[in-house]
Write an enzyme that holds these catalytic residues in place. Structure first.
Site, short mmCIF file in Angstrom:
data_model
loop_
_atom_site.label_atom_id
_atom_site.label_comp_id
_atom_site.label_asym_id
_atom_site.label_seq_id
_atom_site.Cartn_x
_atom_site.Cartn_y
_atom_site.Cartn_z
N GLU A 1 62.36 -72.61 -5.61
CA GLU A 1 63.29 -71.47 -5.50
C GLU A 1 64.61 -71.85 -4.83
OE1 GLU A 1 59.08 -69.65 -4.99
OE2 GLU A 1 60.10 -71.57 -4.68
N CYS B 1 60.44 -69.06 1.03
CA CYS B 1 61.23 -68.86 -0.18
C CYS B 1 61.55 -67.38 -0.39
CB CYS B 1 60.50 -69.43 -1.39
SG CYS B 1 60.37 -71.23 -1.35
N THR C 1 34.29 -101.24 -12.26
CA THR C 1 35.53 -101.37 -13.02
C THR C 1 36.53 -102.24 -12.27
OG1 THR C 1 35.23 -99.24 -14.12
CG2 THR C 1 37.48 -100.11 -14.02
#
Length: 365
Positions: free
Chosen positions: A55, A87, A199
């Site tokens: 904003e 805001c 992995t």
């Protein structure tokens, strides 16, 4: 403004907000558009690191023309004083006439207070515009607030018979270069990239976003119960430059813990279930460190544990036109499923051809 205009301008705000995905955690990636007399006069999205919010960025661009304008915001404006003023105050001070909000914020520091403050100041507020799309975009933020875990996207790249490597472990590359490039773009839209120890040992990955010009790399997470990872690896060599979080069990040796900390890694001890790290506690630890969106790239054991724990929210599955046979390594480890009713199910969202491969995107059913 009519309903069609609201729909169109909120679409622009949603597109802007997505630019912050992967860059703003623990804050939500919000977009904002300010419109006066049918013309967009301000555009903003949450900036890297989470501040400034969308904003004030849009208001700064709009300047004095924001007076009497309509602001479109993808999430309820914040109403609390944090590292920046709320805001809501910025919108009120700019004298906008109307604010259109896609979704109310579940954060207890806001949760309707932003809307109430705007209305108390005489600003007209409309809610619910393109709320379903906003809910998809902010799903990770809401999961962290409401369930104390990040959103999990599980990526699998397999042969068409569901294998991720040959019997000898060869896996590079099952899919083509276009699919691999798209994976880098997917990494960039998440706060962190996560793999299991197998992995990390087999592939020696960097887990970074490459060739896309990103300014901020996602955090890298390896789930390794014993921390038995190669100290001479790409992850180790780059631990001081790109955040590396190692999630381990209590049975990791002090020597390995000291070695990884000296290389620059952050160590996160997690409780075990049987012989594996408890996936729910793992995700709670990540949420408590601010993560809202995690991109998991396997391997099979970690992927299976997340699916079994029912914490996978999205699947991104790449399928290559190659067959590796029953002796190849399966994409998922054992899950102990005896009946179809026990199997996790997902709803297909889209299918796309990526070079010679196919990409299927699935959401939790």
């Amino acid at each position: 403004m009519n309903e069609a205009d609201d729909h169109r301008y909120m679409g622009t705000a949603l597109a802007l907000g997505r630019r912050g995905q992967g860059l703003v955690w623990p804050n939500p990636a919000v977009g904002c558009v300010i419109v006066n007399q049918g013309r967009i006069i301000g555009r903003g999205w949450t900036q890297p690191g989470g501040r400034p919010h969308a904003e004030p960025v849009a208001l700064a661009q709009a300047g004095d023309a924001a007076k009497g304008a309509t602001a479109y915001v993808t999430l309820e404006p914040c109403a609390h004083h944090g590292q920046t003023p709320p805001c809501t105050k910025a919108l009120i001070d700019a004298q906008v006439a109307r604010v259109v909000v896609a979704l109310q914020d579940d954060d207890p520091r806001v949760n309707g207070q932003g809307i109430a403050q705007l209305r108390a100041a005489g600003v007209k507020v409309s809610t619910g515009c393109r709320a379903k799309e906003a809910a998809v975009d902010h799903a990770g933020f809401f999961l962290r607030i409401n369930q104390n875990r990040p959103l999990i996207t599980l990526k699998l790249a397999t042969s068409f018979d569901g294998r991720i490597a040959t019997a000898t472990g060869e896996s590079q590359w099952i899919t083509g270069p276009k699919a691999r490039r798209l994976v880098h773009a997917q990494r960039a839209r998440h706060d962190a990239v996560m793999v299991g120890a197998g992995t990390a040992r087999a592939d020696d990955p960097s887990l970074t976003v490459r060739d896309l010009g990103v300014a901020k790399q996602p955090a890298r997470i390896v789930v390794s119960r014993r921390l038995d990872l190669p100290l001479q690896s790409k992850l180790a060599a780059s631990a001081k430059d790109v955040p590396l979080w190692l999630c381990h069990g209590k049975d990791a040796t002090s020597e390995l813990k000291d070695a990884w900390q000296s290389l620059g890694a952050t160590l996160i001890e997690c409780p075990l279930i049987g012989r594996q790290i408890d996936p729910e506690s793992l995700l709670q630890n990540l949420a408590e460190r601010g993560l809202t969106r995690v991109f998991c790239e396997g391997g099979g054991t970690l992927a299976a544990s997340l699916l079994h724990a029912d914490v996978v929210d999205r699947l991104s599955t790449f399928t290559a036109g190659v067959a590796l046979g029953a002796e190849g390594q399966p994409g998922l480890g054992a899950m102990g499923i005896d009946s179809l009713a026990e199997a996790p199910r997902f709803t297909l969202q889209s299918t796309q051809k990526i070079g010679p491969d196919a990409l299927h995107l699935w959401h939790r059913a």
